[in-house]
Write an enzyme that holds these catalytic residues in place. Sequence first.
Site, PDB file in Angstrom:
ATOM      1  N   THR A 225       0.829  -1.214   0.000  1.00 20.96           N
ATOM      2  CA  THR A 225       0.000   0.000   0.000  1.00 20.96           C
ATOM      3  C   THR A 225       0.859   1.258   0.000  1.00 20.96           C
ATOM      4  O   THR A 225       1.997   1.246   0.500  1.00 20.96           O
ATOM      5  CB  THR A 225      -0.906   0.012   1.262  1.00 20.96           C
TER       6      THR A 225
ATOM      7  N   TYR B  85      -1.357  -0.080  10.493  1.00 17.05           N
ATOM      8  CA  TYR B  85      -1.693  -0.770   9.236  1.00 17.05           C
ATOM      9  C   TYR B  85      -0.512  -0.685   8.259  1.00 17.05           C
ATOM     10  O   TYR B  85      -0.044  -1.699   7.727  1.00 17.05           O
ATOM     11  CB  TYR B  85      -2.958  -0.149   8.620  1.00 17.05           C
TER      12      TYR B  85
HETATM   13  N1  UFG Z   1     -13.211  11.138   3.109  1.00 16.15           N
HETATM   14  C1  UFG Z   1     -14.211  12.058   3.429  1.00 16.15           C
HETATM   15  N2  UFG Z   1     -15.411  11.582   3.870  1.00 16.15           N
HETATM   16  C2  UFG Z   1     -15.677  10.243   3.984  1.00 16.15           C
HETATM   17  C3  UFG Z   1     -14.657   9.308   3.648  1.00 16.15           C
HETATM   18  C4  UFG Z   1     -13.432   9.808   3.220  1.00 16.15           C
HETATM   19  O1  UFG Z   1     -14.004  13.271   3.327  1.00 16.15           O
HETATM   20  O2  UFG Z   1     -16.800   9.882   4.381  1.00 16.15           O
HETATM   21  C5  UFG Z   1     -11.923  11.640   2.631  1.00 16.15           C
HETATM   22  C6  UFG Z   1     -10.759  11.220   3.531  1.00 16.15           C
HETATM   23  O3  UFG Z   1     -10.569  12.164   4.551  1.00 16.15           O
HETATM   24  C7  UFG Z   1      -9.600  11.172   2.521  1.00 16.15           C
HETATM   25  C8  UFG Z   1     -10.266  10.766   1.193  1.00 16.15           C
HETATM   26  O4  UFG Z   1     -11.649  11.040   1.379  1.00 16.15           O
HETATM   27  O5  UFG Z   1      -9.078  12.445   2.357  1.00 16.15           O
HETATM   28  C9  UFG Z   1     -10.093   9.294   0.881  1.00 16.15           C
HETATM   29  O6  UFG Z   1     -10.459   8.540   2.015  1.00 16.15           O
HETATM   30  P1  UFG Z   1     -10.659   6.952   1.987  1.00 16.15           P
HETATM   31  O7  UFG Z   1     -11.078   6.540   3.350  1.00 16.15           O
HETATM   32  O8  UFG Z   1     -11.541   6.588   0.835  1.00 16.15           O
HETATM   33  O9  UFG Z   1      -9.234   6.408   1.635  1.00 16.15           O
HETATM   34  P2  UFG Z   1      -7.848   6.658   2.385  1.00 16.15           P
HETATM   35  O10 UFG Z   1      -7.069   7.571   1.491  1.00 16.15           O
HETATM   36  O11 UFG Z   1      -7.979   7.055   3.781  1.00 16.15           O
HETATM   37  O12 UFG Z   1      -7.310   5.177   2.475  1.00 16.15           O
HETATM   38  C10 UFG Z   1      -6.782   4.494   1.414  1.00 16.15           C
HETATM   39  C11 UFG Z   1      -6.964   2.988   1.614  1.00 16.15           C
HETATM   40  C12 UFG Z   1      -6.188   2.521   2.814  1.00 16.15           C
HETATM   41  C13 UFG Z   1      -4.763   2.964   2.700  1.00 16.15           C
HETATM   42  C14 UFG Z   1      -4.705   4.457   2.517  1.00 16.15           C
HETATM   43  C15 UFG Z   1      -3.311   4.961   2.322  1.00 16.15           C
HETATM   44  O13 UFG Z   1      -8.327   2.702   1.755  1.00 16.15           O
HETATM   45  O14 UFG Z   1      -6.242   1.120   2.886  1.00 16.15           O
HETATM   46  O15 UFG Z   1      -5.438   4.806   1.343  1.00 16.15           O
HETATM   47  O16 UFG Z   1      -3.259   6.292   2.713  1.00 16.15           O
HETATM   48  F1  UFG Z   1      -4.084   2.664   3.818  1.00 16.15           F
END
Ligand code: UFG
Length: 331
Positions: A121, A145
Amino acid sequence: MILITGGAGYIGSHTVINFIKNGYEVVVFDNLENGHQETIDTLQNIGNVKFEKGDLRNIEDIEKVFNKYKIDAVIHFAAFALVGESVENPSKYYRNNVFGTLNLVDTMVKHNVKKIVFSSTCATYGEPQYTPIDENHPQNPINPYGNTKLCVEYILKDYDIAYDLKSIRLRYFNVAGCDKQTRLGEWHEPETHLIPNILKSTLGKNKTFKIFGNDYDTPDGTCIRDYVNVEDLAEAHRLAYLYLNENNKSDVFNLGTEQGDSVKKVFDTCEKVLDKKIPVEVVNKRAGDPAKLYANANKAKDILKWKPERSLEDSIKSAYTWECKQIQEGK
Ligand code: UFG
């Protein structure tokens, strides 16, 4: 026979479809803790997929699979993947993601199976020092993680030197969308990811989508991520497997579109694709969210000949069809 661990999960199941479509025999190993029996049923309706229920934390479970089938290579997805949960319960993450993988690779070595494609990741990079992020970017994860995934990267490097186990480590950025025929999709409980949460807000009654922070150091103040389509990602696993077969050489590749899209841009694209207004509010930042993460994926394009073909709109359209189907089926 290709062994796909975590094949009942989101990315794993899409990869199973890709392999069977390309004529491979596949056995899925999954404990169904986050994966779904229904996903297995769907895969078995599509093609000849064997299923073995088991848990990597019990070495006997995985040993049985290697005794029963002649495994040529392993595509290893099985892991827990919620950043927040990993902070609260690191033991759960180290036991499954690291100890479970050790059981897997030890069993592989014992049975002389020497090829593995591993789901790593972009979380292994931590807070980016520069963007786009290439494979040489320092790896300093900022949550358990990411630490567990980096531990496995180290294990794989050491097992190559000691036991000649060849691995391709694929560092994914954000994964989106689903199978174009809507047989499979993103089905997490609870759902924490951006695109399904936006879509669920438009489908649910009195639900408002929450943007986590709009004062980041980005052009519109919301976080930037790189959304790669799950079918494109599945294809990268097959190309990685072919590369391992042809070159018998370990390597690491980023998988992303190289395009950074902000939360606001993704939200606007959802409204455009669905042609409707979605209720939205801005709330506090979520802990541990870096402002900007997007990939330099040149290496996968040059060496694996990977060509991500699906756009953000494509991912949103397929994800929306999937969410509608889930609601019709009462899920
Ligand atoms: N976000 C919102 N509202 C929501 C959900 C997400 O504003 O309801 C924002 C988050 O703050 C972030 C972006 O959307 O800025 C993406 O969020 P996600 O939860 O979809 O994905 P992440 O970037 O947090 O996580 C992904 C993978 C993880 C991995 C990570 C690495 O799902 O497994 O990238 O940074 F670890």
